[in-house]
Design an enzyme around this catalytic site. Structure first.
Site, mmCIF file in Angstrom:
data_model
loop_
_atom_site.group_PDB
_atom_site.id
_atom_site.type_symbol
_atom_site.label_atom_id
_atom_site.label_comp_id
_atom_site.label_asym_id
_atom_site.label_seq_id
_atom_site.Cartn_x
_atom_site.Cartn_y
_atom_site.Cartn_z
ATOM 1 N N GLU A 25 36.803 47.149 38.946
ATOM 2 C CA GLU A 25 35.902 46.810 40.064
ATOM 3 C C GLU A 25 35.491 48.055 40.844
ATOM 4 O OE1 GLU A 25 37.059 45.789 43.819
ATOM 5 O OE2 GLU A 25 39.184 45.543 43.409
ATOM 6 N N VAL A 105 36.360 41.811 43.616
ATOM 7 C CA VAL A 105 37.018 41.142 42.485
ATOM 8 C C VAL A 105 36.194 39.921 42.067
ATOM 9 C CG1 VAL A 105 39.056 39.798 41.813
ATOM 10 C CG2 VAL A 105 39.332 41.965 43.035
ATOM 11 N N ASP A 137 38.832 31.815 56.757
ATOM 12 C CA ASP A 137 38.663 33.059 56.009
ATOM 13 C C ASP A 137 39.526 33.049 54.751
ATOM 14 O OD1 ASP A 137 38.193 35.574 55.057
ATOM 15 O OD2 ASP A 137 38.678 36.622 56.928
ATOM 16 N N SER A 139 39.147 34.521 50.711
ATOM 17 C CA SER A 139 38.307 35.347 49.835
ATOM 18 C C SER A 139 37.669 34.519 48.723
ATOM 19 C CB SER A 139 39.161 36.443 49.206
ATOM 20 O OG SER A 139 38.380 37.188 48.303
ATOM 21 N N ALA A 140 36.412 34.859 48.428
ATOM 22 C CA ALA A 140 35.743 34.239 47.274
ATOM 23 C C ALA A 140 36.382 34.681 45.956
ATOM 24 C CB ALA A 140 34.256 34.595 47.285
ATOM 25 N N ASP A 141 37.307 35.651 46.009
ATOM 26 C CA ASP A 141 38.023 36.032 44.780
ATOM 27 C C ASP A 141 38.681 34.800 44.152
ATOM 28 O OD1 ASP A 141 37.357 38.610 45.477
ATOM 29 O OD2 ASP A 141 39.412 39.316 45.763
ATOM 30 N N LYS A 158 48.187 41.331 49.306
ATOM 31 C CA LYS A 158 48.882 42.047 50.375
ATOM 32 C C LYS A 158 49.462 41.077 51.382
ATOM 33 C CE LYS A 158 46.524 46.391 50.247
ATOM 34 N NZ LYS A 158 45.304 46.315 49.441
HETATM 35 N N1 PSU Z 1 42.720 43.692 48.313
HETATM 36 C C1 PSU Z 1 43.270 44.880 48.035
HETATM 37 N N2 PSU Z 1 42.476 45.945 47.738
HETATM 38 C C2 PSU Z 1 41.112 45.827 47.715
HETATM 39 C C3 PSU Z 1 40.554 44.563 47.998
HETATM 40 C C4 PSU Z 1 41.380 43.526 48.276
HETATM 41 O O1 PSU Z 1 44.485 44.984 48.041
HETATM 42 O O2 PSU Z 1 40.415 46.831 47.454
HETATM 43 C C5 PSU Z 1 39.073 44.391 47.897
HETATM 44 C C6 PSU Z 1 38.721 43.793 46.527
HETATM 45 O O3 PSU Z 1 37.472 44.287 46.120
HETATM 46 C C7 PSU Z 1 38.608 42.305 46.834
HETATM 47 C C8 PSU Z 1 38.003 42.345 48.207
HETATM 48 O O4 PSU Z 1 37.814 41.596 45.930
HETATM 49 O O5 PSU Z 1 38.634 43.444 48.863
HETATM 50 C C9 PSU Z 1 38.250 41.056 48.947
HETATM 51 O O6 PSU Z 1 37.531 41.061 50.141
HETATM 52 P P1 PSU Z 1 37.430 39.703 50.992
HETATM 53 O O7 PSU Z 1 38.812 39.515 51.564
HETATM 54 O O8 PSU Z 1 36.419 40.029 52.053
HETATM 55 O O9 PSU Z 1 37.007 38.641 50.055
HETATM 56 MN MN MN Z 2 36.830 36.977 54.043
#
Ligand code: PSU
Ligand code: MN
Length: 306
Positions: A25, A105, A137, A139-141, A158
């Protein structure tokens, strides 16, 4: 109609020959690691794969075009340009506006799946944030992995996130979670989160078998392989806990919201730990890239037999 995606020649050749390919990524490079270490890291991840006989497919959107596999200039651009953080929902907008974005991701898994790249290495996944029952909140992951048909290797999520909540959501979304030689879900910088998962696997070949079974059953989710750092490489737990609490309090005090939350926490933690978190972060990514290379190799070998 021209194809909306561009697969690099190296990645296309490896895919058509059934050779191993691993997606990488770009948000981790542009928003997750500080300059100038980010460029060295992006290059190192690609070289780790190449030296194992695996073709790297770093994924990003450059000038509106989703690219699966970057040349050296493309890798330098994601490290050095101020690019937007692009999740799945941003892809059509970047495409129409012809602007560049570093893929999360979620977006990387989606594009890898479209291109037929089955294995993807990252550091940590996004997940359910603490307090998500009030902020929504998440993540869309998570929802993207439920559809991507890609196996992602990550050191869990994390502990700035709600780890138990993240595992519950993955259950709801029917995403298999496999601990690599453990049933204790890792919490990124720490080897163990204390949260138990149901299944562990011992070898890349076993993971390839599960991917094959998933295909045969016709259920196109992704798979998460949770790959913990060996304990001797983890961040010292006391220091980790203290810095994390400080980071969460600071994000709250500064009113950080939405897609800015994850990058804020990551960069705050690098500063507050005097760079220690960064070194562990890089070890995590290397460890995941190596395992992803082995899984892609096992997957390619399986393809020759089935
Ligand atoms: N968690 C990590 N390292 C990262 C990310 C998440 O430990 O670099 C990054 C990844 O690209 C992940 C994104 O897809 O943050 C998630 O962001 P959000 O929580 O806004 O969906
Ligand atoms: Mn988010």
């Amino acid at each position: 109609m021209p194809s909306p995606f561009v697969i690099s020649d190296a990645v296309a050749a490896a895919l058509s020959a059934g050779k191993p390919v691993v997606a990488l990524e770009s948000t981790i490079i542009s928003h997750g690691l500080p300059r100038p270490r980010n460029l060295a890291a992006a290059q190192e991840f690609e070289e780790l794969l190449l030296s194992a006989g695996v073709t790297p497919a770093t994924i990003a959107v450059l000038d509106g075009i989703p690219r699966i596999g970057l040349d050296a200039d493309g890798v330098a651009r994601i490290a050095n340009e101020d690019m937007v953080k692009a999740s799945v929902r941003d892809l059509p907008i970047l495409s129409a506006k012809k602007i560049s974005g570093a893929t999360t991701v979620a977006a990387t898994a989606y594009l890898a799946g479209k291109a037929g790249v089955r294995v993807f290495a990252t550091g940590g996944l996004g997940g359910v944030h603490r307090g998500a029952s009030a902020t929504f909140d998440e993540s869309a992951d998570l929802s993207s992995l439920a559809l991507a048909g890609v196996t992602v290797v990550a050191a869990g999520v994390k502990s700035v996130l709600d780890i138990a909540g993240t595992l519950e959501r993955l259950e709801t979304l029917s995403v298999p979670v496999l601990g690599y030689r453990t049933t204790n879900f890792p919490s990124f910088w720490l080897t163990e989160s204390g949260e138990q998962i149901d299944w562990s696997v011992d070898s890349p070949a076993e993971i390839a078998d599960i991917m094959h079974s998933q295909d045969e059953l016709g259920h196109g989710q992704g798979i998460i392989v949770a790959n913990p750092l060996p304990p001797e490489l983890q961040w010292e737990p006391d220091e980790h806990d203290a810095v994390l609490l400080e980071a969460l309090a600071e994000a709250d005090a500064q009113g950080i919201r939405g897609k800015a939350v994850t990058p804020f926490l990551l960069s705050y933690i690098v500063g507050a730990s005097g760079g220690r978190s960064l070194e562990v972060n890089l070890d995590i990514a290397r460890n995941n890239v190596r395992l992803a290379g082995q899984i892609a190799t096992a997957w390619s070998e399986l393809g020759r037999h089935v």
